[in-house]
Design a protein around this motif. Structure first.
Motif, PDB file in Angstrom:
ATOM      1  N   ALA A  40      51.585  33.174  58.665  1.00 52.08           N
ATOM      2  CA  ALA A  40      52.117  34.539  58.577  1.00 52.08           C
ATOM      3  C   ALA A  40      53.418  34.560  57.781  1.00 52.08           C
ATOM      4  O   ALA A  40      53.669  35.478  56.983  1.00 52.08           O
ATOM      5  CB  ALA A  40      52.339  35.101  59.976  1.00 52.08           C
ATOM      6  N   LEU A  41      54.255  33.542  57.985  1.00 55.13           N
ATOM      7  CA  LEU A  41      55.523  33.465  57.254  1.00 55.13           C
ATOM      8  C   LEU A  41      55.281  33.343  55.755  1.00 55.13           C
ATOM      9  O   LEU A  41      55.912  34.048  54.953  1.00 55.13           O
ATOM     10  CB  LEU A  41      56.334  32.263  57.751  1.00 55.13           C
ATOM     11  N   LYS A  53      52.720  34.252  54.068  1.00 59.30           N
ATOM     12  CA  LYS A  53      52.178  35.516  53.551  1.00 59.30           C
ATOM     13  C   LYS A  53      53.297  36.534  53.381  1.00 59.30           C
ATOM     14  O   LYS A  53      53.339  37.274  52.400  1.00 59.30           O
ATOM     15  CB  LYS A  53      51.102  36.044  54.504  1.00 59.30           C
ATOM     16  N   GLU A  54      54.211  36.557  54.340  1.00 60.49           N
ATOM     17  CA  GLU A  54      55.352  37.483  54.254  1.00 60.49           C
ATOM     18  C   GLU A  54      56.229  37.146  53.054  1.00 60.49           C
ATOM     19  O   GLU A  54      56.795  38.041  52.414  1.00 60.49           O
ATOM     20  CB  GLU A  54      56.172  37.375  55.542  1.00 60.49           C
ATOM     21  N   LEU A  55      56.332  35.857  52.725  1.00 58.32           N
ATOM     22  CA  LEU A  55      57.153  35.417  51.597  1.00 58.32           C
ATOM     23  C   LEU A  55      56.430  35.546  50.256  1.00 58.32           C
ATOM     24  O   LEU A  55      56.966  35.160  49.215  1.00 58.32           O
ATOM     25  CB  LEU A  55      57.572  33.955  51.801  1.00 58.32           C
ATOM     26  N   ASP A  56      55.201  36.063  50.275  1.00 57.28           N
ATOM     27  CA  ASP A  56      54.397  36.257  49.060  1.00 57.28           C
ATOM     28  C   ASP A  56      54.016  34.923  48.409  1.00 57.28           C
ATOM     29  O   ASP A  56      53.909  34.815  47.191  1.00 57.28           O
ATOM     30  CB  ASP A  56      55.140  37.139  48.046  1.00 57.28           C
ATOM     31  N   LEU A  57      53.772  33.913  49.251  1.00 55.24           N
ATOM     32  CA  LEU A  57      53.300  32.630  48.746  1.00 55.24           C
ATOM     33  C   LEU A  57      51.810  32.442  49.009  1.00 55.24           C
ATOM     34  O   LEU A  57      51.140  31.672  48.323  1.00 55.24           O
ATOM     35  CB  LEU A  57      54.098  31.490  49.388  1.00 55.24           C
ATOM     36  N   LYS A 107      26.638  29.801  47.580  1.00 57.90           N
ATOM     37  CA  LYS A 107      27.325  29.307  48.772  1.00 57.90           C
ATOM     38  C   LYS A 107      28.730  29.893  48.802  1.00 57.90           C
ATOM     39  O   LYS A 107      29.496  29.764  47.853  1.00 57.90           O
ATOM     40  CB  LYS A 107      27.410  27.783  48.733  1.00 57.90           C
ATOM     41  N   ASP A 108      29.069  30.583  49.907  1.00 56.05           N
ATOM     42  CA  ASP A 108      30.386  31.188  50.058  1.00 56.05           C
ATOM     43  C   ASP A 108      31.208  30.397  51.076  1.00 56.05           C
ATOM     44  O   ASP A 108      30.751  30.134  52.193  1.00 56.05           O
ATOM     45  CB  ASP A 108      30.269  32.639  50.513  1.00 56.05           C
ATOM     46  N   ILE A 109      32.450  30.068  50.686  1.00 55.33           N
ATOM     47  CA  ILE A 109      33.333  29.279  51.547  1.00 55.33           C
ATOM     48  C   ILE A 109      34.581  30.109  51.853  1.00 55.33           C
ATOM     49  O   ILE A 109      35.340  30.443  50.932  1.00 55.33           O
ATOM     50  CB  ILE A 109      33.752  27.972  50.855  1.00 55.33           C
ATOM     51  N   PRO A 110      34.828  30.459  53.109  1.00 55.71           N
ATOM     52  CA  PRO A 110      36.038  31.222  53.463  1.00 55.71           C
ATOM     53  C   PRO A 110      37.306  30.425  53.155  1.00 55.71           C
ATOM     54  O   PRO A 110      37.430  29.261  53.555  1.00 55.71           O
ATOM     55  CB  PRO A 110      35.881  31.458  54.965  1.00 55.71           C
ATOM     56  N   ILE A 111      38.238  31.049  52.436  1.00 55.45           N
ATOM     57  CA  ILE A 111      39.474  30.374  52.012  1.00 55.45           C
ATOM     58  C   ILE A 111      40.665  31.303  52.180  1.00 55.45           C
ATOM     59  O   ILE A 111      40.521  32.501  52.436  1.00 55.45           O
ATOM     60  CB  ILE A 111      39.388  29.921  50.542  1.00 55.45           C
ATOM     61  N   ILE A 112      41.867  30.736  52.012  1.00 58.82           N
ATOM     62  CA  ILE A 112      43.113  31.496  51.956  1.00 58.82           C
ATOM     63  C   ILE A 112      43.762  31.170  50.618  1.00 58.82           C
ATOM     64  O   ILE A 112      44.120  30.013  50.355  1.00 58.82           O
ATOM     65  CB  ILE A 112      44.055  31.129  53.112  1.00 58.82           C
ATOM     66  N   LEU A 113      43.920  32.155  49.774  1.00 55.42           N
ATOM     67  CA  LEU A 113      44.406  31.946  48.412  1.00 55.42           C
ATOM     68  C   LEU A 113      45.930  31.887  48.342  1.00 55.42           C
ATOM     69  O   LEU A 113      46.635  32.626  49.043  1.00 55.42           O
ATOM     70  CB  LEU A 113      43.934  33.075  47.507  1.00 55.42           C
ATOM     71  N   PHE A 114      46.440  31.014  47.493  1.00 57.93           N
ATOM     72  CA  PHE A 114      47.854  31.038  47.136  1.00 57.93           C
ATOM     73  C   PHE A 114      48.072  32.145  46.099  1.00 57.93           C
ATOM     74  O   PHE A 114      47.220  32.396  45.257  1.00 57.93           O
ATOM     75  CB  PHE A 114      48.288  29.699  46.542  1.00 57.93           C
TER      76      PHE A 114
END
Length: 327
Positions: free
Chosen positions: A214-215, A217-221, A261-268
């Motif tokens: 969460a931090l 994401k808040e910092l826009d990283l 094939k779809d892989i759930p990710i978190i993007l930078f």
């Protein structure tokens, strides 16, 4: 300012000197020499200790010819104008020492390089950089700024003004959190992401908690969107895709006409991707195994190897590649 024919100075250091001269208007070549920098570091340490010890009794600090002396305010009355001047001088001296510390570190990074881009570093970028870095006194943070300066000298436009702005407001603790999470960054083409997988507890296994995510994401990283997939789309012919895991590469082989094939990710974010250049990631091998488990399917398989060299989009690696064992 163009630097020519300086004996013993490499092309990368010449370019760094040009950037410094554009950024602060003055240039002192000797402080780029390691031995001299170590001497300056000792002086700075002596000064800081003297300042710390003088705070309780409000003494005046005098620094002349490499010596620190303390003068009690009881021995001398100082007028308002002089007190203002002393405060301004102390502030500017501290800023100058911050700049010299960062540029010395950058020089050490560039001393390992053989060549740099012929493109000039943008003057607005240079001005913004030195305006920010003069107030960075933490040694660990100075190290990050030094690597940014060296990276920009080597390849201009590597770090945007937006990235400088974000880093300027980043605390030491926030930078450490980013460094911890960045160890698990996966790079593919122009993308960089974390493996979330269909099992959202994957990152928890590596002590990366909700608050840390969460931090960032808040910092826009990191991007704040939760529903993001990295897709291995269907092709009419066999194909392969390479993924960087720090010093290792994972190659995914996909047979012709096998389903998407779809892989759930978190993007930078873009800023996050640029700051990843400062981090040498070394994820646990089990992280590669988790990735393989998410990817492997009918018509899809994975192997890994050691990275030898990365040249743009081309990844040179050891051969033959090795099957990734199951967890």
């Amino acid at each position: 300012m163009e630097i020519k024919d300086i004996a013993g100075i490499s092309e990368p250091l010449k370019k760094l000197i040009e950037v410094i001269s554009q950024g602060i208007g003055t240039l002192s070549n000797p402080y780029l020499i390691k031995k001299n920098a170590e001497a300056r570091a000792h002086e700075i340490k002596v000064i800081s200790e003297a300042i710390k010890g003088s705070q309780n009794n409000l003494q005046q600090i005098v620094y002349e010819h490499g010596q620190v002396s303390l003068l009690s305010l009881e021995d001398r009355t100082i007028g308002l104008d002089e007190r203002v001047q002393q405060r301004v001088e102390f502030k500017e001296q501290k800023r100058q020492m911050n700049i010299e510390s960062v540029t010395q570190m950058a020089a050490q990074h560039l001393d390992e390089e053989n060549e740099v881009s012929k493109v000039d570093v943008d003057k607005d970028w240079t001005s913004r950089f030195f305006n920010y870095v003069e107030d960075i006194s933490n040694e660990e943070m100075q190290g990050l700024w030094a690597r940014i300066l060296a990276g920009e000298v080597k390849e201009p436009k590597s770090f945007s003004l937006r990235t400088l702005q974000v880093l300027r407001n980043l605390s030491k603790e926030e930078a450490q959190t980013f460094s911890k999470v960045a160890q698990y960054a996966i790079k593919a083409g122009n993308d960089a992401f974390l493996l979330q997988g269909n099992n959202s507890e994957i990152l928890d296994k590596y002590d990366i908690g909700f608050n840390e995510m969460a931090l960032l994401k808040e910092l826009d990283l990191l991007h704040s969107g939760d529903l993001v997939n990295h897709s291995l789309i269907r092709y009419e012919q066999d194909c392969s895709v390479a993924y960087l895991f720090g010093e290792k590469v994972v190659v995914v082989y996909k047979k012709a006409n096998s389903p998407q094939k779809d892989i759930p990710i978190i993007l930078f974010t873009t800023v996050g991707k640029q700051l990843l250049k400062l981090i040498k990631s070394k994820p646990n091998f089990s992280y590669l195994q988790h990735f393989a488990e998410e990817v492997n399917d009918n018509g899809i398989s994975t192997k890994y190897g050691e990275v030898l060299e990365v040249c743009g989009s081309e990844i040179k690696h050891t051969n033959p590649l090795i099957e990734i064992p199951s967890l």
